[in-house]
Design a protein around this motif. Structure first.
Motif: not given
Length: 373
Positions: A103-120
């Motif tokens: 339900g989430i598209q990685l390519s659409s993540l903002s930089d804040a979303g990418k930060d969360e991706l790295a942590r998750f």
């Protein structure tokens, strides 16, 4: 020692097959049968032909230079509002390692979303994001995305898409029956490893996405190296702290030379702590693997061999802190190479193609923090 599958080629016509060359991970071979891979020989064509591997002889690249890595996972909002918004389906595969996200598209993540991706990913160790568009992005855009997480690693020997040496390819071609020869001398294809741990600054947040897959089989195993550390007794944990082990890329380059493949750089050997600390989570993890680790510094051979064998077995047999990722069309698997190990499985024999692309941002030089019992 762990098995290895290595493709090679004949001079007259590129025909790949596998042979065992010792203790290092699977490396994809030099040369492909273009008639088969493009569908001209009556077989199915590769779905993403621009991702087919090429091997371009060239002058040696300069050695990799140190760089300052910034760990974006330290900046993340750990409630993950951008990565896991309302409507996202999150399914943990085990208590400590492995999660599926829909339900989430990685390519659409903002930089804040990418930060969360790295942590998750650092916390869950390996995450399979389903129904993604990564394979359909222009390669240059996929690389731009990956560069947020670190400097791209260029593999010293593997094939890459034409013009994009930063993309590491995992490719077993259509009608490749080489596993038949491999299993004449080996009982298992499992080969636990942490990618290119011999580099001074090995990878961190790592992306692997599917291009073609067999109908059944070709799963990837992952082990939680932080939980493996936690399972050890405090006395044994304390003994491991302060020990360093050598990690060698020499064997991988020698294997490439043996099959007539390319060598982009001279091989390196580096020493890293046996217990490393993750910069975002503070977790400690075991950092040795049978593919690239060779010995423990300042121990005699028998002492080093005994400790390393125990740690390898501990990781390999720890099914209660492992996860098995099954590939679906459109899957992007993201893992943290600092706190996991993984192994591909060669368990299908119907000749179907398995083709994946890896984007491999490098991270900090491994370090350890003091033991706290």
């Amino acid at each position: 020692m762990a098995p290895s599958l290595v493709e090679t080629t004949t001079e007259a016509k590129p025909v790949t097959y596998k042979l065992n060359l010792g203790q290092y991970k699977e490396i994809d071979g030099h040369g492909i049968d273009k008639e088969i891979e493009t569908g001209k020989a009556g077989s199915s064509a590769a779905k993403y032909p621009h991702y087919l591997p090429t091997w371009k002889p060239q002058e040696l690249d300069s050695p990799l230079q140190p760089f300052e890595h910034y760990e974006h996972g330290k900046d993340a909002d750990t409630s993950f509002p951008n990565l896991l918004p309302a409507g996202t389906t999150v399914t943990d595969l085990t208590p400590t390692i492995g999660t599926e996200v829909r339900g989430i598209q990685l390519s659409s993540l903002s930089d804040a979303g990418k930060d969360e991706l790295a942590r998750f990913v650092a916390q869950r160790k390996v995450v399979a994001f389903r129904a993604q568009d990564f394979a359909d992005l222009p390669i240059v855009d996929a690389l731009k995305y990956g560069s947020y997480f670190g400097r791209h690693h260029v593999h010293p020997t593997s094939g890459a898409p034409e013009g994009f040496p930063e993309v590491h390819l995992v490719h077993r071609g259509e009608n490749d029956k080489g596993a038949d020869e491999f299993f004449k001398i080996r009982t298992s294809s499992v080969a636990w490893h942490s990618d290119v741990s011999y580099e001074a600054q090995p990878p961190g947040t790592t992306f692997l996405y599917i291009l073609n897959k067999p109908d059944v089989g070709g799963d990837t195993l992952f082990v939680d190296a932080a939980q493996a550390y936690n399972r050890l007794s405090p006395l044994f944990q304390e003994r491991l702290h302060g020990l360093r082990a050598t990690h060698s890329g020499i064997e991988q380059v020698n294997a490439a030379a043996a099959r007539g493949s390319i060598k982009r750089r001279e091989p390196v050997v580096n020493t890293h702590p046996i217990v490393r600390t993750h910069p975002a989570t503070g977790e400690k993890a075991l950092y040795v693997n049978p593919q690239f680790t060779r010995d423990i510094v300042d121990l005699k051979k028998e002492e080093s061999d005994a400790i390393l064998k125990f740690l390898y077995d501990h990781l390999a047999y720890g099914a209660d802190f492992q996860a098995r990722i099954k590939w679906e069309e459109g899957t992007v698997v993201v893992w943290d190479n600092r706190v996991t190990q993984h192994s591909a499985l060669v368990d299908w024999d119907n000749g179907q193609r398995r083709h994946l692309a890896r984007i491999t941002p490098q991270a900090e030089r491994p370090y350890e923090t003091p033991f706290q019992g």
